[in-house]
Enzyme design. Structure first.
Site, PDB file in Angstrom:
ATOM      1  N   GLY A 198       0.849  -1.194   0.000  1.00 43.27           N
ATOM      2  CA  GLY A 198       0.000   0.000   0.000  1.00 43.27           C
ATOM      3  C   GLY A 198       0.881   1.240   0.000  1.00 43.27           C
ATOM      4  N   ARG A 199       0.309   2.335   0.474  1.00 39.46           N
ATOM      5  CA  ARG A 199       1.007   3.624   0.384  1.00 39.46           C
ATOM      6  C   ARG A 199       2.349   3.614   1.108  1.00 39.46           C
ATOM      7  NH1 ARG A 199      -4.280   4.222   1.599  1.00 39.46           N
ATOM      8  NH2 ARG A 199      -5.598   5.485   0.235  1.00 39.46           N
ATOM      9  N   ILE A 200       2.371   3.031   2.316  1.00 36.16           N
ATOM     10  CA  ILE A 200       3.621   3.080   3.091  1.00 36.16           C
ATOM     11  C   ILE A 200       4.648   2.112   2.498  1.00 36.16           C
ATOM     12  CG2 ILE A 200       4.638   2.825   5.385  1.00 36.16           C
ATOM     13  CD1 ILE A 200       1.856   3.530   6.562  1.00 36.16           C
ATOM     14  N   THR A 232       6.922  -1.835  11.328  1.00 34.72           N
ATOM     15  CA  THR A 232       6.352  -0.529  11.691  1.00 34.72           C
ATOM     16  C   THR A 232       4.839  -0.562  11.469  1.00 34.72           C
ATOM     17  OG1 THR A 232       6.809   0.235   9.443  1.00 34.72           O
ATOM     18  CG2 THR A 232       8.388   0.891  11.149  1.00 34.72           C
ATOM     19  N   ARG A 277       1.832  -3.295  12.598  1.00 32.71           N
ATOM     20  CA  ARG A 277       1.083  -3.576  13.822  1.00 32.71           C
ATOM     21  C   ARG A 277       1.724  -4.761  14.527  1.00 32.71           C
ATOM     22  NH1 ARG A 277      -0.587   0.789  13.799  1.00 32.71           N
ATOM     23  NH2 ARG A 277      -2.726   1.533  13.814  1.00 32.71           N
ATOM     24  N   GLU A 335       0.896  -3.218  23.371  1.00 30.47           N
ATOM     25  CA  GLU A 335       1.417  -1.877  23.697  1.00 30.47           C
ATOM     26  C   GLU A 335       0.645  -1.261  24.860  1.00 30.47           C
ATOM     27  OE1 GLU A 335       1.417   0.609  20.222  1.00 30.47           O
ATOM     28  OE2 GLU A 335       2.481  -0.898  19.052  1.00 30.47           O
ATOM     29  N   HIS A 357       6.414   3.054  19.099  1.00 34.18           N
ATOM     30  CA  HIS A 357       5.357   3.385  18.127  1.00 34.18           C
ATOM     31  C   HIS A 357       5.458   4.847  17.664  1.00 34.18           C
ATOM     32  CE1 HIS A 357       1.089   2.033  16.758  1.00 34.18           C
ATOM     33  NE2 HIS A 357       1.626   2.865  15.877  1.00 34.18           N
ATOM     34  N   GLY A 416       6.203   5.799  14.304  1.00 30.47           N
ATOM     35  CA  GLY A 416       6.212   5.904  12.839  1.00 30.47           C
ATOM     36  C   GLY A 416       5.751   7.254  12.313  1.00 30.47           C
TER      37      GLY A 416
HETATM   38  C1  DGY Z   1      -1.494   4.710  12.489  1.00 31.31           C
HETATM   39  O1  DGY Z   1      -1.782   5.781  11.958  1.00 31.31           O
HETATM   40  O2  DGY Z   1      -2.174   3.714  12.372  1.00 31.31           O
HETATM   41  C2  DGY Z   1      -0.211   4.645  13.251  1.00 31.31           C
HETATM   42  O3  DGY Z   1       0.038   3.435  13.818  1.00 31.31           O
HETATM   43  C3  DGY Z   1      -0.106   5.774  14.238  1.00 31.31           C
HETATM   44  O4  DGY Z   1       0.240   6.844  13.453  1.00 31.31           O
END
Ligand code: DGY
Length: 323
Positions: A157-159, A240, A242, A271, A289, A291
């Protein structure tokens, strides 16, 4: 006209809190403590919109409130596996998220983690701060080269795409991809990337594996001990996305028995608690967490929630409606 009432479940960047208050009857969480399930049920009964985030566990039980007033959960964050989407739909509650605006910063952090674990920067900083550095020597804190290596990206996806761009164009890495749906070969060609049919095909080929798929039931425990065993013994895992995607006991065992080279995690299953076995692993870099934790991304996420609210209360479809 009566202004819709809106509850923010955590503190947000000040500029966004102020902007929201221009249009909505906003209630802030001044203490910034996460809401309990009881607080949440009260909120669902009281506010037109609740603006939750990743620290809110919004289960079917929490949403099952007689005479609920809330019509939209405008989530601050792109991931929404903390919300029971089916239950929200049954109660007629819309859900929105905040995609795009945090993709670059999250990919930047995944790159940071990849470099940190490969180059042992955590070890180096700890040694220096402990006053234990005895000076340069050829065998000191020798790590692994990143440039030119093979990176496997899980979830395109985007990331994941931003990660591919950085790794390929910045570090000359070969990119392999595993994704739910077929990726257009012309698009893959931008990163000289190849799509693999399964993790089983991809994992043995990678020097680094970076997770960028959604969390939730669908991907829970995707990285099992069997899959960790498929990785090269000097390969690194970066997460990064889940925490629940990785079986943390299996990962800790792989790290303790050195069946992989190391791992770098920004997210954890429970978490803010850290699996006690993970906490003992030296070949592991951990961040809390972070990111999307830049001023730019966090403000943009807030303004994206505002856009979604405005669309919703003006009677249109919110731009980031996920359910
Ligand atoms: C999200 O946006 O889902 C991240 O884990 C927190 O920015």
């Amino acid at each position: 006209m009566v202004r819709p009432s809106v509850l923010l479940t955590r503190r947000w960047p000040g500029v966004v809190e102020q902007k929201l208050a221009e249009t909505y009857d906003v209630v802030l969480n001044q203490s910034d403590r996460p809401l309990t399930a009881t607080d949440f049920r009260e909120a669902i009964a009281k506010y037109d919109a609740v603006l939750p985030t990743v620290t809110d566990r919004i289960s079917a039980e929490v949403l099952d409130v007689p005479k609920a007033r809330t019509k939209i959960l405008a989530n601050y964050g792109v991931g929404y596996s903390h919300i029971d989407v089916g239950a929200a739909a049954r109660h007629g509650i819309a859900i929105t998220n905040t995609p795009d605006v945090l993709s670059e910063c999250t990919a930047d952090l995944a790159m940071t983690l990849m470099l940190m674990v490969a180059r042992r920067t955590g070890d180096g900083e700890r040694e220096l701060r402990a006053g234990a550095w005895s000076g340069w020597r050829p065998t000191h804190l020798v790590g692994t080269k990143v440039s030119g290596k093979t990176l496997g990206i899980v979830g395109f996806g985007r990331i994941g795409q931003k990660m591919a761009q950085r790794a390929h164009h910045g570090f000359g890495m070969d990119i392999l991809v595993v994704s739910r749906s077929p990726v257009d070969p012309a698009f893959l060609a931008q990163f000289n990337a190849r799509q693999c049919d399964t993790l089983e095909v991809m994992l043995p080929q990678c020097d680094f594996v970076s997770l960028h798929c959604p969390g939730g039931a669908e991907n829970r425990n995707m990285i099992t001990s069997a899959r960790l065993d498929l990785m090269k013994e000097d390969a690194f895992l970066i997460n990064t996305a889940r925490g629940e995607i990785v079986n943390e006991t299996a990962l800790a065992q792989a790290l303790m028995f050195d069946t992989i080279g190391g791992a770098a995690l920004d997210v954890f299953e429970a978490e803010p608690r850290i699996h006690p076995m993970l906490a003992q692993c030296d070949n592991l870099v951990m961040l809390p967490h972070m990111g999307s934790a830049t001023r730019e991304a966090r403000e943009a996420m807030g303004f994206r929630v505002l856009d979604n609210l405005n669309d919703f209360f003006q009677g249109g479809a919110p731009r980031d409606l996920v359910a």
